[in-house]
Design a protein around this motif. Sequence first.
Motif, PDB file in Angstrom:
ATOM      1  N   UNK A 306       0.846  -1.204   0.000  1.00 30.63           N
ATOM      2  CA  UNK A 306       0.000   0.000   0.000  1.00 30.63           C
ATOM      3  C   UNK A 306       0.879   1.250   0.000  1.00 30.63           C
ATOM      4  N   UNK A 307       0.233   2.388  -0.222  1.00 30.60           N
ATOM      5  CA  UNK A 307       0.913   3.684  -0.114  1.00 30.60           C
ATOM      6  C   UNK A 307       0.966   4.070   1.356  1.00 30.60           C
ATOM      7  N   UNK A 308       2.134   4.461   1.836  1.00 28.48           N
ATOM      8  CA  UNK A 308       2.274   4.856   3.236  1.00 28.48           C
ATOM      9  C   UNK A 308       2.629   6.338   3.329  1.00 28.48           C
ATOM     10  N   UNK A 309       1.644   7.118   3.750  1.00 27.75           N
ATOM     11  CA  UNK A 309       1.851   8.560   3.897  1.00 27.75           C
ATOM     12  C   UNK A 309       2.497   8.844   5.244  1.00 27.75           C
ATOM     13  N   UNK A 310       3.458   9.772   5.236  1.00 28.66           N
ATOM     14  CA  UNK A 310       4.175  10.103   6.466  1.00 28.66           C
ATOM     15  C   UNK A 310       4.030  11.567   6.826  1.00 28.66           C
ATOM     16  N   UNK A 311       4.700  11.954   7.902  1.00 33.20           N
ATOM     17  CA  UNK A 311       4.595  13.335   8.389  1.00 33.20           C
ATOM     18  C   UNK A 311       5.840  14.146   8.051  1.00 33.20           C
ATOM     19  N   UNK A 342       5.868  14.056   1.166  1.00 35.17           N
ATOM     20  CA  UNK A 342       6.266  13.342   2.373  1.00 35.17           C
ATOM     21  C   UNK A 342       6.829  11.971   2.069  1.00 35.17           C
ATOM     22  N   UNK A 343       7.424  11.820   0.879  1.00 41.30           N
ATOM     23  CA  UNK A 343       8.021  10.541   0.502  1.00 41.30           C
ATOM     24  C   UNK A 343       7.041   9.507  -0.010  1.00 41.30           C
ATOM     25  N   UNK A 344       5.781   9.901  -0.251  1.00 39.14           N
ATOM     26  CA  UNK A 344       4.770   8.950  -0.735  1.00 39.14           C
ATOM     27  C   UNK A 344       4.153   9.441  -2.043  1.00 39.14           C
ATOM     28  N   UNK A 345       3.981   8.549  -2.993  1.00 37.24           N
ATOM     29  CA  UNK A 345       3.479   8.911  -4.316  1.00 37.24           C
ATOM     30  C   UNK A 345       2.049   9.454  -4.251  1.00 37.24           C
ATOM     31  N   UNK A 346       1.808  10.566  -4.942  1.00 37.25           N
ATOM     32  CA  UNK A 346       0.447  11.109  -5.036  1.00 37.25           C
ATOM     33  C   UNK A 346      -0.026  11.228  -6.487  1.00 37.25           C
ATOM     34  N   UNK A 442      18.818   6.358  -8.548  1.00 35.56           N
ATOM     35  CA  UNK A 442      17.964   6.977  -7.522  1.00 35.56           C
ATOM     36  C   UNK A 442      16.690   7.565  -8.118  1.00 35.56           C
ATOM     37  N   UNK A 443      16.380   7.220  -9.369  1.00 34.88           N
ATOM     38  CA  UNK A 443      15.202   7.771 -10.042  1.00 34.88           C
ATOM     39  C   UNK A 443      14.078   6.728 -10.061  1.00 34.88           C
ATOM     40  N   UNK A 444      13.045   6.874  -9.200  1.00 34.73           N
ATOM     41  CA  UNK A 444      11.971   5.875  -9.138  1.00 34.73           C
ATOM     42  C   UNK A 444      11.108   5.828 -10.400  1.00 34.73           C
ATOM     43  N   UNK A 445      11.165   6.897 -11.235  1.00 32.96           N
ATOM     44  CA  UNK A 445      10.378   6.899 -12.479  1.00 32.96           C
ATOM     45  C   UNK A 445      10.890   5.857 -13.462  1.00 32.96           C
ATOM     46  N   UNK A 446      12.065   5.286 -13.180  1.00 35.85           N
ATOM     47  CA  UNK A 446      12.630   4.239 -14.029  1.00 35.85           C
ATOM     48  C   UNK A 446      11.681   3.045 -14.132  1.00 35.85           C
ATOM     49  N   UNK A 447      10.956   2.747 -13.046  1.00 36.65           N
ATOM     50  CA  UNK A 447      10.046   1.594 -13.060  1.00 36.65           C
ATOM     51  C   UNK A 447       8.781   1.872 -13.873  1.00 36.65           C
ATOM     52  N   UNK A 448       8.584   3.148 -14.250  1.00 40.55           N
ATOM     53  CA  UNK A 448       7.406   3.513 -15.046  1.00 40.55           C
ATOM     54  C   UNK A 448       7.618   3.269 -16.537  1.00 40.55           C
ATOM     55  N   UNK A 459      13.890  -0.987  -4.741  1.00 33.77           N
ATOM     56  CA  UNK A 459      14.454   0.314  -4.336  1.00 33.77           C
ATOM     57  C   UNK A 459      13.563   1.460  -4.820  1.00 33.77           C
ATOM     58  N   UNK A 460      13.068   1.346  -6.048  1.00 34.22           N
ATOM     59  CA  UNK A 460      12.148   2.362  -6.595  1.00 34.22           C
ATOM     60  C   UNK A 460      10.883   2.453  -5.750  1.00 34.22           C
ATOM     61  N   UNK A 461      10.348   1.298  -5.311  1.00 37.75           N
ATOM     62  CA  UNK A 461       9.140   1.286  -4.482  1.00 37.75           C
ATOM     63  C   UNK A 461       9.402   2.006  -3.155  1.00 37.75           C
ATOM     64  N   UNK A 462      10.573   1.778  -2.566  1.00 34.63           N
ATOM     65  CA  UNK A 462      10.914   2.441  -1.311  1.00 34.63           C
ATOM     66  C   UNK A 462      10.956   3.965  -1.489  1.00 34.63           C
ATOM     67  N   UNK A 463      11.470   4.413  -2.623  1.00 33.96           N
ATOM     68  CA  UNK A 463      11.606   5.852  -2.874  1.00 33.96           C
ATOM     69  C   UNK A 463      10.261   6.567  -2.991  1.00 33.96           C
ATOM     70  N   UNK A 464       9.187   5.825  -3.371  1.00 33.80           N
ATOM     71  CA  UNK A 464       7.871   6.462  -3.552  1.00 33.80           C
ATOM     72  C   UNK A 464       6.868   6.014  -2.478  1.00 33.80           C
TER      73      UNK A 464
END
Length: 468
Positions: A306-311, A342-346, A442-448, A459-464
Amino acid sequence: MESLHKNKTWDLVKLPKGKKTVRCKWVFKKKEGTPGVEEPKYKARLVAKGYSQVPGVDFTDVFSPVVKHSSIRALLGIVAMHDLELEQLDVKTAFLHGELEEDIYMQQPEGFTVSEKEDYVCLLKKSLYGLKQSPRQWYKRFDSFMTSHDFKRSSFDSCVYFKKNNDGSFVYLLLYVDDMLIAAKDKGEIRKVKAQLSEEFEMKDWDQQKNTWFNMRSAKPVSTPLAAHFRLSSALSPQSDDEIEYMSHVPYSSAVGSLMYAMVCSRPDLSYAVSAVSRYMANPGKEHWKAVQWILRYLRGTTDVCLQFGRIEDGVIGYVDADFGGDLDRRRSLTGYVFTIGGCAISWKATLQTTVALSTTEAEYMAITEACKEAIWLKGLFSELNEDLQISTVFCDSQSAIFLTKDQMFHERTKHIDVRYHFVRDIIARGDIVVSKISTHENPADMMTKSLPITKFEHCLDLVGVHC
């Protein structure tokens, strides 16, 4: 019928000369409950046969907006950062609340014909399920209600409403047809809004939805959404009558549609895979179906992801990438971008570019343009929602494409690029968006834009912010 009478949906009148009636029918449905929680429900709904309506006579405009999924995730990001309260609810029989602007005559519903008035018809005062304009009339009614209660409608998303209280705090409401999300700093503010809504509409709490697995429950899970050995193209479409016959019994469109829903809502990790299999909806082959089954196997093993939103208040950050000539059929390149708060994909997207790029630099340049358009929209939305989250940077792993966005010296090499892509230069020159270099690792868009090895993919999943 109780809901219809309660809403004063129609008046019984004689049919005027020259007018035609719209027919109607009853639709019966069994709504499955949640085992051990909720019993199954049997529902009956009166539906107008809207296909018999005449454009310009029985209806004019039919468009009705719904909230963007990016707006929902943006609000969730704000809720997590500021520790706000959040509740979800929906409106019972929402479409019955819309006020009709046209005179529509409907036959009396079967089994409920009024005695001694058998020749009368229903002059509709409120909209009914099945009418072409029902969604639009419901939205207009809801919009007028919200604006009359001091809520402002966002100019960036017509289904986002917000209100500033005297103490400076905000109340947010998002509308998706008849479902709502309400966020505020405390439960009291939410209860106040719910009370106002309940005075006007009949409300209920949100129902859970069931999952569809396409007979893949016992499938062996895999670790990535699409393996590198899948080289999909239209050449793999059915060639023989036997293949065509076999594929006619495969639920390809239904499976891809379900995957697309998951991807759009909360699974950026599916973006590239769903983009690839959705190109062959018109004429899928066995290899295309194997790719869909692979994605379902990946989902089977990642149901708790799941997406994990942080503070973390680090603003909105964008990442963009392109895969030069990734489409084997027409050699178009792929654009992929993802924005995080906050480090989570929107917000995310994986799509084919509309024109063929002549170089990697050109493909990356056009991808940056698409990402900057989304960045501008997000910046505007957050500014309205009282968030000082300036989008400082869109990261790209192509240094030459970044130079191209800043320098006019490349004119001779880039004059063939569509003018609409060059607007990014003005945006960057004004300082609205900053495009910076980032390492490919370090570019998570690579998985797109491509299939990745498992370690890079995770690693890409962790970044988003996509976690178990």
